[in-house]
Motif scaffolding. Structure first.
Motif, PDB file in Angstrom:
ATOM      1  N   ALA A  67     -43.938 -76.372 -11.577  1.00 22.37           N
ATOM      2  CA  ALA A  67     -42.789 -76.890 -10.819  1.00 22.37           C
ATOM      3  C   ALA A  67     -42.947 -78.382 -10.564  1.00 22.37           C
ATOM      4  N   HIS A  68     -44.166 -78.821 -10.284  1.00 20.06           N
ATOM      5  CA  HIS A  68     -44.398 -80.246 -10.036  1.00 20.06           C
ATOM      6  C   HIS A  68     -44.100 -81.057 -11.293  1.00 20.06           C
ATOM      7  N   CYS A  69     -44.565 -80.558 -12.426  1.00 21.61           N
ATOM      8  CA  CYS A  69     -44.364 -81.262 -13.696  1.00 21.61           C
ATOM      9  C   CYS A  69     -42.870 -81.433 -13.978  1.00 21.61           C
ATOM     10  N   LEU A  70     -42.119 -80.383 -13.782  1.00 20.71           N
ATOM     11  CA  LEU A  70     -40.677 -80.445 -14.022  1.00 20.71           C
ATOM     12  C   LEU A  70     -39.996 -81.362 -13.003  1.00 20.71           C
ATOM     13  N   ALA A  71     -40.267 -81.144 -11.715  1.00 20.07           N
ATOM     14  CA  ALA A  71     -39.604 -81.919 -10.671  1.00 20.07           C
ATOM     15  C   ALA A  71     -39.904 -83.412 -10.790  1.00 20.07           C
ATOM     16  N   LEU A  72     -41.110 -83.752 -11.234  1.00 24.03           N
ATOM     17  CA  LEU A  72     -41.484 -85.161 -11.387  1.00 24.03           C
ATOM     18  C   LEU A  72     -41.081 -85.707 -12.752  1.00 24.03           C
TER      19      LEU A  72
ATOM     20  N   THR B 254     -37.599 -77.364  -4.919  1.00 23.98           N
ATOM     21  CA  THR B 254     -37.942 -76.669  -3.678  1.00 23.98           C
ATOM     22  C   THR B 254     -39.454 -76.583  -3.512  1.00 23.98           C
ATOM     23  N   VAL B 255     -40.136 -76.121  -4.547  1.00 25.85           N
ATOM     24  CA  VAL B 255     -41.601 -75.959  -4.504  1.00 25.85           C
ATOM     25  C   VAL B 255     -42.280 -77.314  -4.345  1.00 25.85           C
ATOM     26  N   THR B 256     -41.866 -78.297  -5.111  1.00 23.00           N
ATOM     27  CA  THR B 256     -42.530 -79.602  -5.108  1.00 23.00           C
ATOM     28  C   THR B 256     -42.333 -80.327  -3.785  1.00 23.00           C
ATOM     29  N   ALA B 257     -41.132 -80.297  -3.232  1.00 25.74           N
ATOM     30  CA  ALA B 257     -40.895 -80.939  -1.935  1.00 25.74           C
ATOM     31  C   ALA B 257     -41.773 -80.294  -0.862  1.00 25.74           C
ATOM     32  N   LYS B 258     -41.846 -78.977  -0.869  1.00 24.55           N
ATOM     33  CA  LYS B 258     -42.689 -78.267   0.103  1.00 24.55           C
ATOM     34  C   LYS B 258     -44.145 -78.682  -0.055  1.00 24.55           C
ATOM     35  N   ASN B 259     -44.630 -78.711  -1.282  1.00 25.44           N
ATOM     36  CA  ASN B 259     -46.035 -79.039  -1.528  1.00 25.44           C
ATOM     37  C   ASN B 259     -46.357 -80.511  -1.252  1.00 25.44           C
ATOM     38  N   LEU B 260     -45.350 -81.381  -1.342  1.00 22.94           N
ATOM     39  CA  LEU B 260     -45.550 -82.787  -0.983  1.00 22.94           C
ATOM     40  C   LEU B 260     -45.417 -83.013   0.515  1.00 22.94           C
ATOM     41  N   GLY B 261     -44.738 -82.086   1.201  1.00 23.97           N
ATOM     42  CA  GLY B 261     -44.525 -82.232   2.631  1.00 23.97           C
ATOM     43  C   GLY B 261     -43.435 -83.227   2.982  1.00 23.97           C
ATOM     44  N   VAL B 262     -42.539 -83.484   2.033  1.00 25.48           N
ATOM     45  CA  VAL B 262     -41.422 -84.413   2.221  1.00 25.48           C
ATOM     46  C   VAL B 262     -40.163 -83.694   1.736  1.00 25.48           C
ATOM     47  N   SER B 263     -39.102 -83.689   2.554  1.00 26.84           N
ATOM     48  CA  SER B 263     -37.933 -82.878   2.202  1.00 26.84           C
ATOM     49  C   SER B 263     -37.171 -83.379   0.980  1.00 26.84           C
ATOM     50  N   ASP B 264     -37.137 -84.677   0.735  1.00 26.93           N
ATOM     51  CA  ASP B 264     -36.443 -85.205  -0.444  1.00 26.93           C
ATOM     52  C   ASP B 264     -37.205 -86.430  -0.954  1.00 26.93           C
ATOM     53  N   PRO B 265     -38.379 -86.197  -1.548  1.00 25.29           N
ATOM     54  CA  PRO B 265     -39.208 -87.328  -1.987  1.00 25.29           C
ATOM     55  C   PRO B 265     -38.611 -88.062  -3.182  1.00 25.29           C
ATOM     56  N   GLY B 266     -38.766 -89.378  -3.196  1.00 30.36           N
ATOM     57  CA  GLY B 266     -38.241 -90.197  -4.283  1.00 30.36           C
ATOM     58  C   GLY B 266     -38.877 -89.902  -5.621  1.00 30.36           C
ATOM     59  N   CYS B 267     -40.084 -89.345  -5.617  1.00 34.42           N
ATOM     60  CA  CYS B 267     -40.763 -89.056  -6.882  1.00 34.42           C
ATOM     61  C   CYS B 267     -40.153 -87.861  -7.602  1.00 34.42           C
ATOM     62  N   ILE B 268     -39.394 -87.025  -6.898  1.00 36.29           N
ATOM     63  CA  ILE B 268     -38.697 -85.921  -7.565  1.00 36.29           C
ATOM     64  C   ILE B 268     -37.501 -86.527  -8.280  1.00 36.29           C
ATOM     65  N   VAL B 269     -37.518 -86.446  -9.608  1.00 39.62           N
ATOM     66  CA  VAL B 269     -36.466 -87.065 -10.411  1.00 39.62           C
ATOM     67  C   VAL B 269     -35.712 -86.057 -11.275  1.00 39.62           C
ATOM     68  N   TRP B 270     -36.040 -84.774 -11.152  1.00 40.83           N
ATOM     69  CA  TRP B 270     -35.325 -83.787 -11.964  1.00 40.83           C
ATOM     70  C   TRP B 270     -33.837 -83.796 -11.647  1.00 40.83           C
TER      71      TRP B 270
ATOM     72  N   GLY C  84     -33.817 -80.487   4.542  1.00 41.29           N
ATOM     73  CA  GLY C  84     -34.946 -79.686   4.986  1.00 41.29           C
ATOM     74  C   GLY C  84     -35.729 -79.090   3.841  1.00 41.29           C
ATOM     75  N   PHE C  85     -36.549 -78.127   4.189  1.00 43.53           N
ATOM     76  CA  PHE C  85     -37.397 -77.461   3.205  1.00 43.53           C
ATOM     77  C   PHE C  85     -36.788 -76.118   2.833  1.00 43.53           C
ATOM     78  N   GLY C  86     -37.322 -75.495   1.829  1.00 43.86           N
ATOM     79  CA  GLY C  86     -36.832 -74.203   1.385  1.00 43.86           C
ATOM     80  C   GLY C  86     -35.701 -74.362   0.381  1.00 43.86           C
ATOM     81  N   TRP C  87     -35.031 -73.250   0.078  1.00 44.07           N
ATOM     82  CA  TRP C  87     -34.002 -73.228  -0.962  1.00 44.07           C
ATOM     83  C   TRP C  87     -32.846 -74.155  -0.632  1.00 44.07           C
ATOM     84  N   ARG C  88     -32.507 -74.252   0.645  1.00 42.97           N
ATOM     85  CA  ARG C  88     -31.418 -75.151   1.056  1.00 42.97           C
ATOM     86  C   ARG C  88     -31.788 -76.602   0.741  1.00 42.97           C
ATOM     87  N   GLY C  89     -32.997 -76.998   1.058  1.00 39.84           N
ATOM     88  CA  GLY C  89     -33.447 -78.356   0.777  1.00 39.84           C
ATOM     89  C   GLY C  89     -33.537 -78.638  -0.707  1.00 39.84           C
TER      90      GLY C  89
END
Length: 172
Positions: free
Chosen positions: A22-27, A78-94, A142-147
């Motif tokens: 999930a991290h690989c895809l989200a990043l 969803t998984v990557t934001a949770k694992n980073l501890g940031v609800s909408d991190p800039g590094c998520i580019v998917w 927020g976190f979870g599926w909604r985030g």
């Protein structure tokens, strides 16, 4: 007491990216690790990847790929934001990747300058977040599926705005 849904914020790294699919895809397969303007890097990666993919897939398969990428991206973001501890991190580019693919799927075939205009318009709507994009950005937090949905949602609205401007431009 620590909130299990949101660990202490982490900085992404190559090791973090490779620790979970999930991290690989989200990043964006590393595009999100760019030290400056990761969203622009992700959008550029999407553009280049689409130029390759469009020659390998039928138009229908391209649409299926985009739809599957939205669903898979929802999970990955969803998984990557949770694992980073940031609800909408800039590094998520998917989110940028899927939105740019949608734009190119509907705009191509087009010449380089039209593609560049689509890229620039999308980056404008995504970064500045005027009107409907700002509204979409506030809808799911927020976190979870909604985030995870929220991470994708504002970029899909930015893609719609980009396509609307292109359609108006072609009409005029």
């Amino acid at each position: 007491m620590t909130d299990k849904a949101s660990p202490a914020p982490r900085r992404p790294s190559a090791a973090f990216m490779l620790a979970h699919p999930a991290h690989c895809l989200a990043l964006g397969f590393g595009a999100g690790l760019a030290p400056k303007a990761p969203g622009t890097s992700g959008t550029l990666w999407a553009w280049l990847a689409w130029l390759v993919l469009q020659n390998q897939l039928s138009v229908t398969a391209q649409g299926v790929l985009i739809a599957a990428s939205v669903l898979l991206g929802w999970w990955a973001c969803t998984v990557t934001a949770k694992n980073l501890g940031v609800s909408d991190p800039g590094c998520i580019v998917w989110d940028e990747v899927v939105a740019m693919w949608l734009i190119l799927w509907l705009v191509l075939p087009a010449g380089f300058w039209a593609q560049l205009a689509a890229f620039a318009l999308f980056r404008f709507f995504d970064a500045v977040k005027p009107g409907p994009v700002a509204w979409a950005d506030q809808q799911f937090k927020g976190f979870g599926w909604r985030g995870g949905l929220g991470i994708l949602w504002d970029d899909l609205v930015a893609a719609f705005c980009t396509l609307l401007v292109i359609a108006l431009w072609r009409w005029i």
